[in-house]
Design an enzyme around this catalytic site. Structure first.
Site, PDB file in Angstrom:
ATOM      1  N   CYS A 103     -68.011 -52.537 -22.774  1.00 19.67           N
ATOM      2  CA  CYS A 103     -66.852 -52.977 -23.546  1.00 19.67           C
ATOM      3  C   CYS A 103     -66.776 -52.007 -24.712  1.00 19.67           C
ATOM      4  CB  CYS A 103     -66.981 -54.411 -24.050  1.00 19.67           C
ATOM      5  SG  CYS A 103     -65.592 -54.833 -25.122  1.00 19.67           S
ATOM      6  N   CYS A 106     -65.785 -53.931 -28.227  1.00 19.64           N
ATOM      7  CA  CYS A 106     -66.718 -54.840 -28.911  1.00 19.64           C
ATOM      8  C   CYS A 106     -67.901 -55.115 -27.988  1.00 19.64           C
ATOM      9  CB  CYS A 106     -66.013 -56.112 -29.363  1.00 19.64           C
ATOM     10  SG  CYS A 106     -64.894 -56.816 -28.141  1.00 19.64           S
ATOM     11  N   SER A 107     -67.995 -56.304 -27.439  1.00 18.37           N
ATOM     12  CA  SER A 107     -69.171 -56.602 -26.617  1.00 18.37           C
ATOM     13  C   SER A 107     -68.837 -57.634 -25.549  1.00 18.37           C
ATOM     14  CB  SER A 107     -70.303 -57.120 -27.510  1.00 18.37           C
ATOM     15  OG  SER A 107     -69.844 -58.238 -28.244  1.00 18.37           O
ATOM     16  N   CYS A 108     -67.630 -57.578 -24.994  1.00 17.30           N
ATOM     17  CA  CYS A 108     -67.228 -58.547 -23.977  1.00 17.30           C
ATOM     18  C   CYS A 108     -68.201 -58.476 -22.791  1.00 17.30           C
ATOM     19  CB  CYS A 108     -65.811 -58.256 -23.503  1.00 17.30           C
ATOM     20  SG  CYS A 108     -64.607 -58.438 -24.838  1.00 17.30           S
TER      21      CYS A 108
HETATM   22 FE    FE Z   1     -65.490 -56.768 -26.123  1.00 15.44          FE
END
Ligand code: FE
Length: 203
Positions: A103, A106-108
């Site tokens: 991602c 961000c950090s999906c």
């Molecule tokens: Fe994300």
């Protein structure tokens, strides 16, 4: 000299406990709610769920077809669904194509099947470099992708969460799903690793 039984808990633990107590006293959360959440993340969300999906796909061609066609629905068949897993897409690794997921924003991450993301997944270095130099990043994970294998990087967005379906290790013919699932690592489902290989060939 400190002793493990007399040492006070770290400040972060004390702070968390104080906040929890306050939330319960104010009636904002039910007593035990935090414990239930921790239990959920520790025991019910996690890469073992994804491993069951992968093992089923390896064992049942019809399931695999459904999984690749509609990941969300097929994963729900095994009981895994919910937040951060509302729109699942499964990417099949083959002898000629290797998928890796990131991602960049961000950090999906697909919580119902993989749990919470590892810290490196959230790092700026991984998020930027895996796009620009995927083979170099994968080699730092110990995964050298041969030149004749195409590497495809998939970037999660605000909707889609990806799960990599890794290649089934050789020497596992006739293995049941439980045994197969034990070979499936978290990183093999992100694409930064491969499955464990069986130590011996079962007969
Ligand atoms: Fe994300």
């Amino acid at each position: 000299m400190s002793h493990p039984f007399t040492e006070p808990p770290p400040p972060s633990a004390l702070r968390a406990k104080a906040i929890e107590t306050l939330l319960v006293e104010k009636g904002i959360i039910a007593p035990g709610a935090v414990d239930e959440l921790v239990d959920l993340f520790e025991h019910h969300l996690g890469p073992r769920n994804g491993a069951k999906v992968v093992a089923r796909a390896w064992s049942d061609p019809d399931y695999k077809a459904r999984l690749l066609e509609n990941g969300t629905e097929a994963i729900l068949e095994l009981g895994f669904s919910g937040f951060q897993g509302e729109y699942m897409v499964v990417l099949e690794n083959t002898p000629t194509v290797h998928h890796v997921v990131v991602c960049t924003l961000c950090s999906c991450y697909p919580w119902p099947v993989l749990g919470l993301p590892p810290s490196w997944y959230k790092s700026a270095a991984y998020r930027s470099r895996v796009v620009s130099e995927p083979r170099a990043v994968l080699s730092e994970f110990g995964l050298v992708i041969p030149d004749d294998v195409e590497v495809r990087v998939y970037d999660s967005n605000n909707e889609i969460r990806y799960l990599v379906l890794p290649q089934r290790p050789a020497g596992t013919d006739g293995w049941d799903e439980t045994a197969l699932a034990e070979l499936v690592t978290r990183d093999s489902m992100i694409g930064t690793g491969v499955c464990k290989f069986p130590p011996v060939t079962r007969r």
